[in-house]
Scaffold this active site. Structure first.
Site, PDB file in Angstrom:
ATOM      1  N   THR A 141      -1.684   5.703   1.686  1.00 20.38           N
ATOM      2  CA  THR A 141      -2.890   4.882   1.642  1.00 20.38           C
ATOM      3  C   THR A 141      -3.072   4.148   2.963  1.00 20.38           C
ATOM      4  O   THR A 141      -2.119   3.654   3.561  1.00 20.38           O
ATOM      5  CB  THR A 141      -2.814   3.862   0.488  1.00 20.38           C
ATOM      6  OG1 THR A 141      -2.699   4.575  -0.745  1.00 20.38           O
ATOM      7  CG2 THR A 141      -4.066   2.991   0.446  1.00 20.38           C
ATOM      8  N   HIS A 152       0.211   2.129  -8.575  1.00 15.47           N
ATOM      9  CA  HIS A 152      -0.722   3.247  -8.370  1.00 15.47           C
ATOM     10  C   HIS A 152      -2.005   3.071  -9.185  1.00 15.47           C
ATOM     11  O   HIS A 152      -2.569   4.040  -9.685  1.00 15.47           O
ATOM     12  CB  HIS A 152      -0.065   4.574  -8.766  1.00 15.47           C
ATOM     13  CG  HIS A 152       1.046   5.019  -7.860  1.00 15.47           C
ATOM     14  ND1 HIS A 152       1.079   4.735  -6.515  1.00 15.47           N
ATOM     15  CD2 HIS A 152       2.177   5.737  -8.117  1.00 15.47           C
ATOM     16  CE1 HIS A 152       2.176   5.258  -5.977  1.00 15.47           C
ATOM     17  NE2 HIS A 152       2.868   5.864  -6.923  1.00 15.47           N
ATOM     18  N   LEU A 165       0.861  -1.176   0.000  1.00 15.12           N
ATOM     19  CA  LEU A 165       0.000   0.000   0.000  1.00 15.12           C
ATOM     20  C   LEU A 165       0.899   1.227   0.000  1.00 15.12           C
ATOM     21  O   LEU A 165       1.909   1.259   0.708  1.00 15.12           O
ATOM     22  CB  LEU A 165      -0.905   0.025   1.236  1.00 15.12           C
ATOM     23  CG  LEU A 165      -2.011  -1.046   1.335  1.00 15.12           C
ATOM     24  CD1 LEU A 165      -2.784  -0.871   2.633  1.00 15.12           C
ATOM     25  CD2 LEU A 165      -2.940  -0.972   0.147  1.00 15.12           C
ATOM     26  N   ASP A 166       0.535   2.242  -0.791  1.00 16.20           N
ATOM     27  CA  ASP A 166       1.322   3.466  -0.841  1.00 16.20           C
ATOM     28  C   ASP A 166       1.441   4.084   0.552  1.00 16.20           C
ATOM     29  O   ASP A 166       0.600   3.843   1.430  1.00 16.20           O
ATOM     30  CB  ASP A 166       0.681   4.481  -1.790  1.00 16.20           C
ATOM     31  CG  ASP A 166       0.673   3.998  -3.228  1.00 16.20           C
ATOM     32  OD1 ASP A 166       1.476   3.108  -3.555  1.00 16.20           O
ATOM     33  OD2 ASP A 166      -0.138   4.516  -4.018  1.00 16.20           O
ATOM     34  N   LYS A 167       2.437   4.901   0.739  1.00  9.66           N
ATOM     35  CA  LYS A 167       2.670   5.539   2.039  1.00  9.66           C
ATOM     36  C   LYS A 167       1.444   6.309   2.518  1.00  9.66           C
ATOM     37  O   LYS A 167       1.109   6.289   3.709  1.00  9.66           O
ATOM     38  CB  LYS A 167       3.881   6.478   1.947  1.00  9.66           C
ATOM     39  CG  LYS A 167       4.253   7.146   3.263  1.00  9.66           C
ATOM     40  CD  LYS A 167       5.486   8.023   3.103  1.00  9.66           C
ATOM     41  CE  LYS A 167       5.835   8.727   4.406  1.00  9.66           C
ATOM     42  NZ  LYS A 167       7.033   9.590   4.280  1.00  9.66           N
TER      43      LYS A 167
END
Length: 242
Positions: free
Chosen positions: A106, A187, A102-104
């Site tokens: 998110t 993404h 998961l993105d930072k």
């Protein structure tokens, strides 16, 4: 599966093999209420094992649900950033790793385990495991966008995205929606909304396969999966798509 008693204690994080043997010699270890000094004693792990009166547990596979907060990176270690593994306070965690990324910025559901076979199955592009997200975006979302998500979007890759489900929760200057994808491109959710003229300002993963984020789990907190959750995850995967 059986273990030597000293091996079991070491795997449970109670010390090195030499330290554990010293505990045994000192009579600090009990198996089912009886002091055991033999390091080579075989145990299955379903016995009541204590060290200095404290129960000792070891599980070959560990499955954790983490409610990832924004601001931490999905990695086992990072020299500059706080990682999701820094949030796991279990003593026995050296073999654990996050499944997927998961993105930072998110939030949401993250599975942490040491079961490599399960992780491979959940992440394999051929398995098409569903992942559902709640998102808040700038700009309006229209009914026609539901069909565009279903047909696949051009997000700048060689191929369009696979069919995705879009559920509009509200539409305005700031819109909210749920989106379910079965891929894991870089993404991807953000790029899909960019393709329809919107910009994601908040993203939270709600589910992955059969596993759904526990609403009672606070951000940054984790818990072990229930037996039912583990059984559902370990069920044979559905037939692969071409």
């Amino acid at each position: 599966m059986s273990y030597r008693l000293d091996q079991y204690l070491t795997l449970a994080g109670e010390g090195s093999r030499s330290q554990v043997k010293q505990f045994l010699k000192k009579g600090l270890v009990q198996v089912d209420g009886i002091t055991e000094k033999q390091a080579k004693r075989k145990v299955l792990g379903n016995e009541q094992i204590t060290l200095n009166g404290k129960p000792v547990y070891y599980e070959e596979h560990c499955y954790l649900m983490l409610h990832k907060p924004a601001g931490v990176v999905t990695a086992t270690e990072d020299k500059k950033e706080k990682t999701v593994m820094d949030l796991i306070t279990l003593q026995q965690k050296k073999d654990l790793f996050p499944v997927g990324r998961l993105d930072k910025d998110t939030e949401g559901l993250l599975l942490v385990t040491n079961d490599g076979e399960l992780a491979h199955r959940l992440l394999s592009p051929k398995k098409h495991v569903d992942k559902c997200y709640f998102t808040r975006v700038t700009g309006q979302i229209h009914e026609e966008d539901i069909h565009r998500f279903k047909e696949g979007l051009d997000i700048g890759d060689e191929k369009k995205t696979l069919p995705a489900d879009l559920e509009i929760l509200s539409s305005g200057e700031i819109s909210e929606a749920k989106v379910t994808i079965c891929e894991g491109r870089y993404h991807q959710v953000k790029r899909m909304f960019e393709a329809i003229g919107c910009r994601v300002i908040y993203l939270k993963r709600l589910s992955m396969g059969s596993l759904t984020l526990d609403p009672a789990l606070e951000k940054g907190a984790f818990r072990k999966l229930t037996e039912e959750e583990i059984a559902a995850l370990l069920q044979p995967p559905r037939k692969e798509k071409e």
